[in-house]
Design a protein around this motif. Sequence first.
Motif, PDB file in Angstrom:
ATOM      1  N   LYS A 199     -58.838 -56.394 -38.681  1.00  0.00           N
ATOM      2  CA  LYS A 199     -57.707 -56.943 -39.422  1.00  0.00           C
ATOM      3  C   LYS A 199     -57.581 -58.454 -39.246  1.00  0.00           C
ATOM      4  O   LYS A 199     -57.370 -59.176 -40.219  1.00  0.00           O
ATOM      5  N   LYS A 200     -57.731 -58.937 -38.020  1.00  0.00           N
ATOM      6  CA  LYS A 200     -57.385 -60.319 -37.722  1.00  0.00           C
ATOM      7  C   LYS A 200     -58.552 -61.296 -37.712  1.00  0.00           C
ATOM      8  O   LYS A 200     -58.374 -62.453 -38.070  1.00  0.00           O
ATOM      9  N   ASP A 201     -59.719 -60.863 -37.260  1.00  0.00           N
ATOM     10  CA  ASP A 201     -60.767 -61.851 -36.997  1.00  0.00           C
ATOM     11  C   ASP A 201     -62.155 -61.547 -37.544  1.00  0.00           C
ATOM     12  O   ASP A 201     -63.030 -62.388 -37.457  1.00  0.00           O
ATOM     13  N   SER A 202     -62.383 -60.366 -38.072  1.00  0.00           N
ATOM     14  CA  SER A 202     -63.749 -60.018 -38.475  1.00  0.00           C
ATOM     15  C   SER A 202     -64.230 -60.822 -39.675  1.00  0.00           C
ATOM     16  O   SER A 202     -65.424 -61.058 -39.827  1.00  0.00           O
ATOM     17  N   LYS A 251     -73.982 -51.495 -30.402  1.00  0.00           N
ATOM     18  CA  LYS A 251     -73.914 -51.499 -31.860  1.00  0.00           C
ATOM     19  C   LYS A 251     -73.177 -50.273 -32.381  1.00  0.00           C
ATOM     20  O   LYS A 251     -73.373 -49.167 -31.880  1.00  0.00           O
ATOM     21  N   VAL A 252     -72.326 -50.511 -33.378  1.00  0.00           N
ATOM     22  CA  VAL A 252     -71.647 -49.437 -34.094  1.00  0.00           C
ATOM     23  C   VAL A 252     -71.794 -49.709 -35.582  1.00  0.00           C
ATOM     24  O   VAL A 252     -71.949 -50.853 -36.011  1.00  0.00           O
ATOM     25  N   THR A 253     -71.757 -48.644 -36.349  1.00  0.00           N
ATOM     26  CA  THR A 253     -71.830 -48.762 -37.795  1.00  0.00           C
ATOM     27  C   THR A 253     -70.449 -48.497 -38.370  1.00  0.00           C
ATOM     28  O   THR A 253     -69.801 -47.521 -38.008  1.00  0.00           O
ATOM     29  N   LEU A 254     -70.020 -49.396 -39.238  1.00  0.00           N
ATOM     30  CA  LEU A 254     -68.731 -49.262 -39.914  1.00  0.00           C
ATOM     31  C   LEU A 254     -69.000 -48.981 -41.378  1.00  0.00           C
ATOM     32  O   LEU A 254     -69.887 -49.590 -41.976  1.00  0.00           O
ATOM     33  N   GLY A 255     -68.228 -48.066 -41.958  1.00  0.00           N
ATOM     34  CA  GLY A 255     -68.411 -47.750 -43.370  1.00  0.00           C
ATOM     35  C   GLY A 255     -67.079 -47.579 -44.068  1.00  0.00           C
ATOM     36  O   GLY A 255     -66.077 -47.206 -43.448  1.00  0.00           O
ATOM     37  N   TRP A 256     -67.069 -47.885 -45.364  1.00  0.00           N
ATOM     38  CA  TRP A 256     -65.868 -47.750 -46.187  1.00  0.00           C
ATOM     39  C   TRP A 256     -66.244 -46.997 -47.449  1.00  0.00           C
ATOM     40  O   TRP A 256     -67.231 -47.331 -48.108  1.00  0.00           O
ATOM     41  N   ARG A 277     -71.589 -51.750 -42.658  1.00  0.00           N
ATOM     42  CA  ARG A 277     -71.999 -52.876 -41.814  1.00  0.00           C
ATOM     43  C   ARG A 277     -72.319 -52.339 -40.424  1.00  0.00           C
ATOM     44  O   ARG A 277     -71.639 -51.448 -39.936  1.00  0.00           O
ATOM     45  N   THR A 278     -73.306 -52.927 -39.796  1.00  0.00           N
ATOM     46  CA  THR A 278     -73.588 -52.649 -38.397  1.00  0.00           C
ATOM     47  C   THR A 278     -73.131 -53.857 -37.604  1.00  0.00           C
ATOM     48  O   THR A 278     -73.459 -54.989 -37.943  1.00  0.00           O
ATOM     49  N   VAL A 279     -72.338 -53.603 -36.562  1.00  0.00           N
ATOM     50  CA  VAL A 279     -71.754 -54.674 -35.762  1.00  0.00           C
ATOM     51  C   VAL A 279     -72.164 -54.467 -34.316  1.00  0.00           C
ATOM     52  O   VAL A 279     -72.091 -53.352 -33.795  1.00  0.00           O
ATOM     53  N   ASP A 280     -72.611 -55.548 -33.675  1.00  0.00           N
ATOM     54  CA  ASP A 280     -72.912 -55.494 -32.250  1.00  0.00           C
ATOM     55  C   ASP A 280     -71.673 -55.996 -31.513  1.00  0.00           C
ATOM     56  O   ASP A 280     -71.360 -57.183 -31.531  1.00  0.00           O
ATOM     57  N   LEU A 281     -70.944 -55.076 -30.897  1.00  0.00           N
ATOM     58  CA  LEU A 281     -69.700 -55.429 -30.233  1.00  0.00           C
ATOM     59  C   LEU A 281     -69.926 -56.343 -29.037  1.00  0.00           C
ATOM     60  O   LEU A 281     -69.006 -57.038 -28.603  1.00  0.00           O
ATOM     61  N   ASN A 282     -71.141 -56.399 -28.523  1.00  0.00           N
ATOM     62  CA  ASN A 282     -71.451 -57.325 -27.437  1.00  0.00           C
ATOM     63  C   ASN A 282     -71.441 -58.774 -27.910  1.00  0.00           C
ATOM     64  O   ASN A 282     -71.345 -59.687 -27.092  1.00  0.00           O
ATOM     65  N   ASP A 283     -71.556 -59.001 -29.216  1.00  0.00           N
ATOM     66  CA  ASP A 283     -71.551 -60.353 -29.776  1.00  0.00           C
ATOM     67  C   ASP A 283     -70.167 -60.807 -30.200  1.00  0.00           C
ATOM     68  O   ASP A 283     -70.019 -61.825 -30.856  1.00  0.00           O
ATOM     69  N   ILE A 284     -69.150 -60.046 -29.827  1.00  0.00           N
ATOM     70  CA  ILE A 284     -67.781 -60.397 -30.179  1.00  0.00           C
ATOM     71  C   ILE A 284     -67.073 -60.844 -28.914  1.00  0.00           C
ATOM     72  O   ILE A 284     -66.958 -60.090 -27.955  1.00  0.00           O
ATOM     73  N   SER A 285     -66.649 -62.101 -28.914  1.00  0.00           N
ATOM     74  CA  SER A 285     -65.932 -62.649 -27.769  1.00  0.00           C
ATOM     75  C   SER A 285     -64.439 -62.513 -28.030  1.00  0.00           C
ATOM     76  O   SER A 285     -63.958 -62.847 -29.102  1.00  0.00           O
TER      77      SER A 285
END
Length: 122
Positions: A65-68, A2-7, A21-29
């Motif tokens: 940029k492309k898929d999130s 998990k990583v936290t992204l902020g703007w 947002r908190t994103v679990d990079l393990n859930d990204i294929s």
Amino acid sequence: MKVTLGWQGGAEALFGNVRQRTVDLNDISCVTDDCKITDGANRTDESKSTDSRVWTLRRLLVWLKKDSGFLTGNEELFFSGDSIRNGVMVLVNDVDWELLGELDYQLEPDDSVIFISTLHGG
């Protein structure tokens, strides 16, 4: 992982006015560097091995940029190619990414990546 992204500083306006947002990079294929979030139960063995690749800031930015699906504004106000345009400061755990290797920085569990717009009209 998990990583936290902020703007901040107005950058959040390009991402649906969401500041964090908190994103679990393990859930990204991923297939190459075009990434999509998937249900972990639906992954194949092949996508699991692809997911084990190291996540760098470069890879994260391509995914953003492309898929999130997070980007709702004009991408040219935030991205320049597969990087960030001048005028957007990137901090990883409160450290300027320029001190960490910029695009080549390898993300670690619980990292915080903050994007701060320094572009202001006058």
